[in-house]
Design a protein around this motif. Structure first.
Motif, PDB file in Angstrom:
ATOM      1  N   ARG A  73     106.354  12.760  17.033  1.00  0.00           N
ATOM      2  CA  ARG A  73     107.774  13.021  16.825  1.00  0.00           C
ATOM      3  C   ARG A  73     108.666  12.484  17.936  1.00  0.00           C
ATOM      4  O   ARG A  73     109.664  11.843  17.677  1.00  0.00           O
ATOM      5  N   TYR A  74     108.348  12.728  19.181  1.00  0.00           N
ATOM      6  CA  TYR A  74     109.251  12.345  20.263  1.00  0.00           C
ATOM      7  C   TYR A  74     108.711  11.229  21.148  1.00  0.00           C
ATOM      8  O   TYR A  74     109.239  10.983  22.208  1.00  0.00           O
ATOM      9  N   ASP A  75     107.657  10.567  20.746  1.00  0.00           N
ATOM     10  CA  ASP A  75     107.086   9.496  21.556  1.00  0.00           C
ATOM     11  C   ASP A  75     107.599   8.137  21.107  1.00  0.00           C
ATOM     12  O   ASP A  75     107.910   7.936  19.950  1.00  0.00           O
ATOM     13  N   LYS A  76     107.619   7.174  22.039  1.00  0.00           N
ATOM     14  CA  LYS A  76     107.959   5.794  21.724  1.00  0.00           C
ATOM     15  C   LYS A  76     106.680   5.013  21.445  1.00  0.00           C
ATOM     16  O   LYS A  76     106.486   3.914  21.934  1.00  0.00           O
ATOM     17  N   MET A  77     105.785   5.599  20.699  1.00  0.00           N
ATOM     18  CA  MET A  77     104.502   4.957  20.467  1.00  0.00           C
ATOM     19  C   MET A  77     103.802   5.610  19.296  1.00  0.00           C
ATOM     20  O   MET A  77     104.275   6.584  18.746  1.00  0.00           O
ATOM     21  N   TYR A  78     102.689   5.037  18.899  1.00  0.00           N
ATOM     22  CA  TYR A  78     101.779   5.735  18.010  1.00  0.00           C
ATOM     23  C   TYR A  78     100.362   5.474  18.465  1.00  0.00           C
ATOM     24  O   TYR A  78     100.073   4.530  19.178  1.00  0.00           O
ATOM     25  N   ARG A  79      99.495   6.362  18.098  1.00  0.00           N
ATOM     26  CA  ARG A  79      98.094   6.294  18.490  1.00  0.00           C
ATOM     27  C   ARG A  79      97.307   5.499  17.457  1.00  0.00           C
ATOM     28  O   ARG A  79      97.595   5.557  16.266  1.00  0.00           O
ATOM     29  N   ILE A  80      96.311   4.817  17.945  1.00  0.00           N
ATOM     30  CA  ILE A  80      95.367   4.117  17.080  1.00  0.00           C
ATOM     31  C   ILE A  80      94.030   4.816  17.253  1.00  0.00           C
ATOM     32  O   ILE A  80      93.500   4.887  18.357  1.00  0.00           O
TER      33      ILE A  80
ATOM     34  N   THR B  73     103.197   0.952  22.233  1.00  0.00           N
ATOM     35  CA  THR B  73     104.461   1.495  22.723  1.00  0.00           C
ATOM     36  C   THR B  73     105.600   0.570  22.324  1.00  0.00           C
ATOM     37  O   THR B  73     105.478  -0.647  22.401  1.00  0.00           O
ATOM     38  N   PHE B  74     106.723   1.153  21.908  1.00  0.00           N
ATOM     39  CA  PHE B  74     107.892   0.392  21.486  1.00  0.00           C
ATOM     40  C   PHE B  74     108.887   0.279  22.625  1.00  0.00           C
ATOM     41  O   PHE B  74     108.910   1.111  23.522  1.00  0.00           O
ATOM     42  N   SER B  75     109.765  -0.719  22.543  1.00  0.00           N
ATOM     43  CA  SER B  75     110.792  -0.867  23.577  1.00  0.00           C
ATOM     44  C   SER B  75     112.015  -0.015  23.290  1.00  0.00           C
ATOM     45  O   SER B  75     112.737   0.359  24.191  1.00  0.00           O
ATOM     46  N   TRP B  76     112.259   0.303  22.011  1.00  0.00           N
ATOM     47  CA  TRP B  76     113.439   1.092  21.655  1.00  0.00           C
ATOM     48  C   TRP B  76     113.150   2.568  21.838  1.00  0.00           C
ATOM     49  O   TRP B  76     112.079   3.056  21.516  1.00  0.00           O
ATOM     50  N   SER B  77     114.143   3.291  22.323  1.00  0.00           N
ATOM     51  CA  SER B  77     114.007   4.743  22.469  1.00  0.00           C
ATOM     52  C   SER B  77     114.020   5.389  21.092  1.00  0.00           C
ATOM     53  O   SER B  77     114.862   5.078  20.257  1.00  0.00           O
ATOM     54  N   GLN B  78     113.096   6.280  20.867  1.00  0.00           N
ATOM     55  CA  GLN B  78     112.953   6.921  19.564  1.00  0.00           C
ATOM     56  C   GLN B  78     113.398   8.373  19.614  1.00  0.00           C
ATOM     57  O   GLN B  78     113.160   9.053  20.593  1.00  0.00           O
ATOM     58  N   ARG B  79     114.041   8.834  18.561  1.00  0.00           N
ATOM     59  CA  ARG B  79     114.235  10.275  18.412  1.00  0.00           C
ATOM     60  C   ARG B  79     113.031  10.860  17.714  1.00  0.00           C
ATOM     61  O   ARG B  79     112.471  11.844  18.136  1.00  0.00           O
TER      62      ARG B  79
ATOM     63  N   GLY C  57     117.181   5.021  13.472  1.00  0.00           N
ATOM     64  CA  GLY C  57     117.568   3.858  12.705  1.00  0.00           C
ATOM     65  C   GLY C  57     116.926   2.557  13.144  1.00  0.00           C
ATOM     66  O   GLY C  57     117.562   1.515  13.134  1.00  0.00           O
ATOM     67  N   PHE C  58     115.663   2.600  13.517  1.00  0.00           N
ATOM     68  CA  PHE C  58     114.939   1.392  13.871  1.00  0.00           C
ATOM     69  C   PHE C  58     113.661   1.302  13.056  1.00  0.00           C
ATOM     70  O   PHE C  58     113.019   2.309  12.761  1.00  0.00           O
ATOM     71  N   ILE C  59     113.294   0.084  12.692  1.00  0.00           N
ATOM     72  CA  ILE C  59     111.975  -0.194  12.140  1.00  0.00           C
ATOM     73  C   ILE C  59     111.226  -0.943  13.228  1.00  0.00           C
ATOM     74  O   ILE C  59     111.704  -1.969  13.722  1.00  0.00           O
ATOM     75  N   ASN C  60     110.083  -0.444  13.640  1.00  0.00           N
ATOM     76  CA  ASN C  60     109.254  -1.096  14.650  1.00  0.00           C
ATOM     77  C   ASN C  60     108.103  -1.795  13.955  1.00  0.00           C
ATOM     78  O   ASN C  60     107.471  -1.223  13.068  1.00  0.00           O
ATOM     79  N   ILE C  61     107.850  -3.026  14.368  1.00  0.00           N
ATOM     80  CA  ILE C  61     106.795  -3.817  13.745  1.00  0.00           C
ATOM     81  C   ILE C  61     105.747  -4.156  14.795  1.00  0.00           C
ATOM     82  O   ILE C  61     106.080  -4.619  15.886  1.00  0.00           O
TER      83      ILE C  61
ATOM     84  N   SER D  27     111.527  -4.695  17.142  1.00  0.00           N
ATOM     85  CA  SER D  27     112.234  -3.577  16.525  1.00  0.00           C
ATOM     86  C   SER D  27     113.450  -4.131  15.812  1.00  0.00           C
ATOM     87  O   SER D  27     114.124  -5.019  16.319  1.00  0.00           O
ATOM     88  N   ILE D  28     113.713  -3.607  14.638  1.00  0.00           N
ATOM     89  CA  ILE D  28     114.860  -4.038  13.849  1.00  0.00           C
ATOM     90  C   ILE D  28     115.813  -2.867  13.738  1.00  0.00           C
ATOM     91  O   ILE D  28     115.466  -1.835  13.153  1.00  0.00           O
ATOM     92  N   PRO D  29     117.026  -2.982  14.325  1.00  0.00           N
ATOM     93  CA  PRO D  29     117.986  -1.884  14.189  1.00  0.00           C
ATOM     94  C   PRO D  29     118.581  -1.851  12.786  1.00  0.00           C
ATOM     95  O   PRO D  29     118.854  -2.890  12.182  1.00  0.00           O
ATOM     96  N   LEU D  30     118.782  -0.660  12.273  1.00  0.00           N
ATOM     97  CA  LEU D  30     119.416  -0.460  10.973  1.00  0.00           C
ATOM     98  C   LEU D  30     120.699   0.328  11.189  1.00  0.00           C
ATOM     99  O   LEU D  30     120.888   0.949  12.230  1.00  0.00           O
ATOM    100  N   SER D  31     121.546   0.347  10.214  1.00  0.00           N
ATOM    101  CA  SER D  31     122.819   1.070  10.363  1.00  0.00           C
ATOM    102  C   SER D  31     122.731   2.471   9.780  1.00  0.00           C
ATOM    103  O   SER D  31     123.618   2.913   9.074  1.00  0.00           O
ATOM    104  N   VAL D  32     121.631   3.169  10.084  1.00  0.00           N
ATOM    105  CA  VAL D  32     121.453   4.553   9.669  1.00  0.00           C
ATOM    106  C   VAL D  32     120.947   5.344  10.859  1.00  0.00           C
ATOM    107  O   VAL D  32     120.362   4.787  11.775  1.00  0.00           O
ATOM    108  N   SER D  33     121.188   6.629  10.830  1.00  0.00           N
ATOM    109  CA  SER D  33     120.667   7.468  11.918  1.00  0.00           C
ATOM    110  C   SER D  33     119.955   8.694  11.385  1.00  0.00           C
ATOM    111  O   SER D  33     119.929   9.729  12.002  1.00  0.00           O
ATOM    112  N   ASN D  34     119.405   8.571  10.201  1.00  0.00           N
ATOM    113  CA  ASN D  34     118.643   9.661   9.587  1.00  0.00           C
ATOM    114  C   ASN D  34     117.173   9.284   9.520  1.00  0.00           C
ATOM    115  O   ASN D  34     116.798   8.164   9.820  1.00  0.00           O
ATOM    116  N   ASP D  35     116.361  10.232   9.074  1.00  0.00           N
ATOM    117  CA  ASP D  35     114.957   9.920   8.851  1.00  0.00           C
ATOM    118  C   ASP D  35     114.830   8.778   7.849  1.00  0.00           C
ATOM    119  O   ASP D  35     115.571   8.727   6.865  1.00  0.00           O
TER     120      ASP D  35
END
Length: 167
Positions: free
Chosen positions: A92-99, A111-117, A138-142, A153-161
């Motif tokens: 939920r609050y990490d700038k990463m995901y586990r493999i 780990t992503f460069s964009w700060s995540q909520r 509002g980011f998609i991380n690839i 990371s691709i910024p989107l113009s939304v700030s919801n889930d």
């Protein structure tokens, strides 16, 4: 398979007979299950109970828990690699995901460069080449899968889930 609500506050997962639109079973995997992934071979279900920071594996024939691993505080969603070797788990609050390897040993993190909520979803491209994760900011991380690496990371113009689907 679905959880009862955004987070399953009654801690239940329900199994649905789709042709008959009836609930045919259930499972109580822990505190607020959120992410669910069925293994590519259909034998196990993997659940991220939101408040436990774990990812849990259950045998679908017996509904018994087989395995559990500490993924991260507030684990959210999970998805399998196309070949079933890896399980990707967002937090939920990490700038990463586990493999995780499918045997639940830790294979690393991305780990992503964009700060995540919040990391709100994760999907794997059908050809297995990329992993897409969405954030509540509002980011998609690839990420790439060979090797595992953050791509962009691709910024989107939304700030919801954001929920993802890849075709």
């Amino acid at each position: 398979v679905y959880t009862d609500g955004n987070f399953s506050y009654n801690d239940q997962i329900r199994f649905i007979d789709v042709p008959n639109l009836s609930v045919v079973g259930g499972l109580n995997p822990g505190d607020q299950p959120d992410g669910i992934a069925v293994s590519p071979d259909g034998r196990t279900i993997h659940v991220c109970p939101h408040m436990t920071g774990t990812c849990r594996e259950f045998d679908l024939s017996t509904l018994n828990q087989i395995n559990s691993v500490s993924a991260s505080v507030y684990s959210r969603r999970c998805a399998f690699s196309v070949d079933g070797l890896y399980l990707y788990v967002t937090a939920r609050y990490d700038k990463m995901y586990r493999i995780l390897l499918s045997n639940y040993s830790n294979a690393g993190t991305i780990t992503f460069s964009w700060s995540q909520r919040e990391n709100t979803d994760i999907v794997v491209h059908p050809d297995g080449s990329k992993i897409y994760s969405a954030s509540g900011m509002g980011f998609i991380n690839i990420s790439g899968t060979n090797p595992f690496t953050y791509l962009q990371s691709i910024p989107l113009s939304v700030s919801n889930d954001i929920e993802l689907a890849i075709t």
